[in-house]
Design an enzyme around this catalytic site. Structure first.
Site, mmCIF file in Angstrom:
data_model
loop_
_atom_site.group_PDB
_atom_site.id
_atom_site.type_symbol
_atom_site.label_atom_id
_atom_site.label_comp_id
_atom_site.label_asym_id
_atom_site.label_seq_id
_atom_site.Cartn_x
_atom_site.Cartn_y
_atom_site.Cartn_z
ATOM 1 N N ILE A 90 2.265 2.475 6.833
ATOM 2 C CA ILE A 90 1.687 3.419 7.793
ATOM 3 C C ILE A 90 1.142 2.677 9.010
ATOM 4 C CG2 ILE A 90 1.148 5.307 6.220
ATOM 5 C CD1 ILE A 90 -1.789 4.252 6.391
ATOM 6 N N ASP A 91 0.928 1.355 8.879
ATOM 7 C CA ASP A 91 0.376 0.600 10.011
ATOM 8 C C ASP A 91 1.382 0.475 11.160
ATOM 9 O OD1 ASP A 91 -1.852 0.306 8.517
ATOM 10 O OD2 ASP A 91 -1.677 -1.863 8.212
ATOM 11 N N GLY B 6 0.819 -1.216 0.000
ATOM 12 C CA GLY B 6 0.000 0.000 0.000
ATOM 13 C C GLY B 6 0.846 1.256 0.000
ATOM 14 N N ARG C 229 -2.858 8.314 3.853
ATOM 15 C CA ARG C 229 -1.619 7.717 3.324
ATOM 16 C C ARG C 229 -1.252 8.244 1.938
ATOM 17 N NH1 ARG C 229 -3.114 1.449 1.517
ATOM 18 N NH2 ARG C 229 -3.662 2.078 -0.590
ATOM 19 N N GLY D 227 6.295 -3.083 3.114
ATOM 20 C CA GLY D 227 5.922 -3.506 4.458
ATOM 21 C C GLY D 227 6.328 -4.931 4.784
ATOM 22 N N ARG E 213 0.077 -5.164 -5.208
ATOM 23 C CA ARG E 213 0.077 -6.318 -4.293
ATOM 24 C C ARG E 213 0.128 -7.587 -5.151
ATOM 25 N NH1 ARG E 213 -0.857 -4.278 0.770
ATOM 26 N NH2 ARG E 213 -2.197 -2.443 0.917
#
Ligand SMILES: Nc1ncnc2c1ncn2[C@@H]1O[C@H](COP(=O)(O)OP(=O)(O)OP(=O)(O)O)[C@@H](O)[C@H]1O
Ligand SMILES: O=P(O)(O)OC[C@H]1O[C@](O)(CO)[C@@H](O)[C@@H]1O
Ligand SMILES: [Mg+2]
EC number: 2.7.1.11
Length: 484
Positions: free
Chosen positions: A221-222, A103, A382, A191, A166
């Protein structure tokens, strides 16, 4: 040359006195001996040659935990990032590639810009490719030529100029592409999923005996990547979330029994919701995936909402997208098995569900008419460019990564540990997910800031503590990363 995949998967661990452990990163010379080395070109760079001790000492390491006990072991350390006296690539030999996966996250373009600029300006490298559209771009798309001129202004834009996606992680095709194009430095920004993919690519590159370095830069961002202090873009996302929370507060305050509900990203980890709540001080209830809650009855969420409205006349609720998924699944009498192209579980809309539940509850209390506004800023937090501090952070991450790659280290993620740039072996980054620990002080601070109940019964508290202890014992860890 070692062509044994098992060997390449092993961690390089060095132990020392008083329980000192270095979890080292692989080096090209681990499987290609006798590689030529060159003096680091930074020696003659006017900006750096005057800096005393600019080069990192080969023995410098950074402790994972800074809180220690008097008689405790020294614990796990990581190799300190930074330029080395000698490098393993001549400038005209380097053919670098950069890819962004997963993402979006504020700061992606800054990292791309700074890798390109560090390669060009610090190391005299002139061949840098952007892989178009994530992992699948290695084999299904054209590449993008990246030069300092081309990337000059990109840090001012959100997103990633080289695209992302993805799924599409096809190991043989990706490594064939690396080999066929003669790429010898691969910078992989992404990520937890991306770093797992990077580890697999590194292993295959090594198995084939290629002189090609594979390095990761953690992005999400998580903030769900373990070991590192935090991931870039996280601060920007939290800042952007304030705008939604402010709007919810204004709406709630201006109505009789006004309720503002804001849904924020955070699939499995509630860090964005937790930090956005702590930063705002206008939030009365924060719900995250790590902390179970229930709606009805004594001590339940609806009782708390009622109390808050009676006391204050309005309230703001922040809910992370992954919160309460088990309640939604139980209610719909189905667990959704839907996944995105990378295998991440697709979530049901907890914000809408919660809003409906609250509305239905108060519809049964005619003396308490409510006005509820649901704000879902999802992608807005984001898709923005990174803020000033994230821009600096991205620059350090990118430059550290380039220094490590030029020095011949491979199979590592560049990351900030206790405020120092380090090289962390992939295994460490991919073995688990970083979650909010609800028995830590940070969550307690949140509870005391919002005054919300923990929704945990004593038995559940004991269960959470037991699970936490088990993880710590597994980690050999007696102090906790997010227990600041
Ligand atoms: N276990 C794995 N092995 C190999 N590749 C993987 C693995 N998990 C994910 N990937 C690949 O990594 C890429 C990104 O993964 P994912 O979509 O999960 O995002 P991410 O890197 O975790 O970032 P974020 O969660 O912040 O969006 C995808 O192309 C996916 O195919
Ligand atoms: O809709 P997309 O692009 O697949 O991404 C959504 C997910 O990506 C993230 O932003 C990062 O993993 C999550 O917070 C969110 O659940
Ligand atoms: Mg992920």
């Amino acid at each position: 040359m070692d062509n044994n995949n098992n060997i390449s998967c092993q961690m390089k661990v060095v132990t020392g006195e008083a329980g000192y452990v270095l979890e080292d990163v692989p080096h090209l010379t681990d499987y290609i001996p006798d590689l030529p080395t060159y003096p680091n070109p930074l020696r003659s760079n006017p900006a750096y040659s005057v800096v005393k001790q600019y080069f990192v000492d080969a023995d410098d390491t950074v402790p994972q935990k800074v809180v220690v006990h008097k008689d405790g072991p020294r614990g796990i350390h990581f190799r300190r990032a930074g330029p080395r006296q000698r490098v393993y690539f001549a400038p005209d030999e380097v053919h670098a590639a950069i890819v962004t996966c997963g993402g979006l996250c504020p700061g992606l373009n800054t990292v791309i810009r700074e890798i390109v600029c560090a390669l060009y300006h610090m190391y005299g490298v002139t061949r840098v490719l952007g892989i178009d559209g994530g992992y699948r771009g290695f084999y299904s798309k054209n590449t993008i030529t990246l030069t300092p001129k081309f990337v000059n202004d990109i840090h001012k834009r959100g997103g990633t100029i080289i695209g992302t996606s993805r799924g599409g992680h096809d190991k043989p095709k990706i490594v064939d592409s690396i080999q066929d194009r003669g790429i010898n430095q691969v910078y992989i920004i992404g990520g937890d999923g991306t770093q797992k993919g990077a580890a697999v690519i590194y292993q295959e590159v090594r198995r084939r005996g290629l002189k090609a370095v594979v390095a990761g830069i953690p992005k999400t961002i998580d903030n769900d990547i373990p070991v590192i202090d935090k991931s870039f873009g996280f601060d920007t996302a939290v800042e952007e979330a304030q705008r939604a929370i402010n709007a919810a507060h204004v709406e709630a305050e201006s109505a009789e029994n006004g309720i503002g509900v804001v849904k924020l990203m955070g699939r499995y980890s509630g860090f964005i919701a937790m930090y956005a709540t702590l930063a705002s001080r206008d939030v009365d209830l924060c719900l995250i995936p790590e902390s179970p809650f229930y709606l009805d009855g004594e001590g339940g969420l609806l009782e708390y909402v009622e109390k808050r409205l009676k006391d204050d006349g309005h309230m703001v609720i922040v809910v992370a997208e992954g919160a309460g998924q088990e309640l939604l699944a139980a209610e719909n009498l189905k667990t959704t098995t839907a996944q995105d192209a990378s295998g991440n579980k697709l979530l049901q809309d907890v914000g809408l569900w919660l809003s409906d539940k609250i509305k239905a509850h108060f519809a049964k209390i005619p003396s308490m008419p409510i006005t509820l506004k649901y704000i879902d800023p999802t992608y807005m937090i984001r898709a923005v460019p990174s803020n000033a501090s994230d821009n600096v952070y991205c620059t350090l991450l990118a430059q550290s990564c380039v220094h490590g790659v030029m020095a011949g280290y491979t199979g590592f993620t560049s990351g900030l540990v206790n405020g120092r740039q380090t090289y962390i072996p992939f295994n460490r980054i991919t073995e688990k997910q970083n979650n909010v620990v609800i028995t830590d002080r940070m969550w307690a601070r949140l509870l005391s800031s919002t005054n919300q109940p923990s929704f945990l019964r004593p038995k559940e508290v004991r269960e959470v503590q037991k699970q936490e202890l088990a993880t710590q014992v597994l980690d050999g860890d007696t102090t906790k990363a997010n227990d600041i």
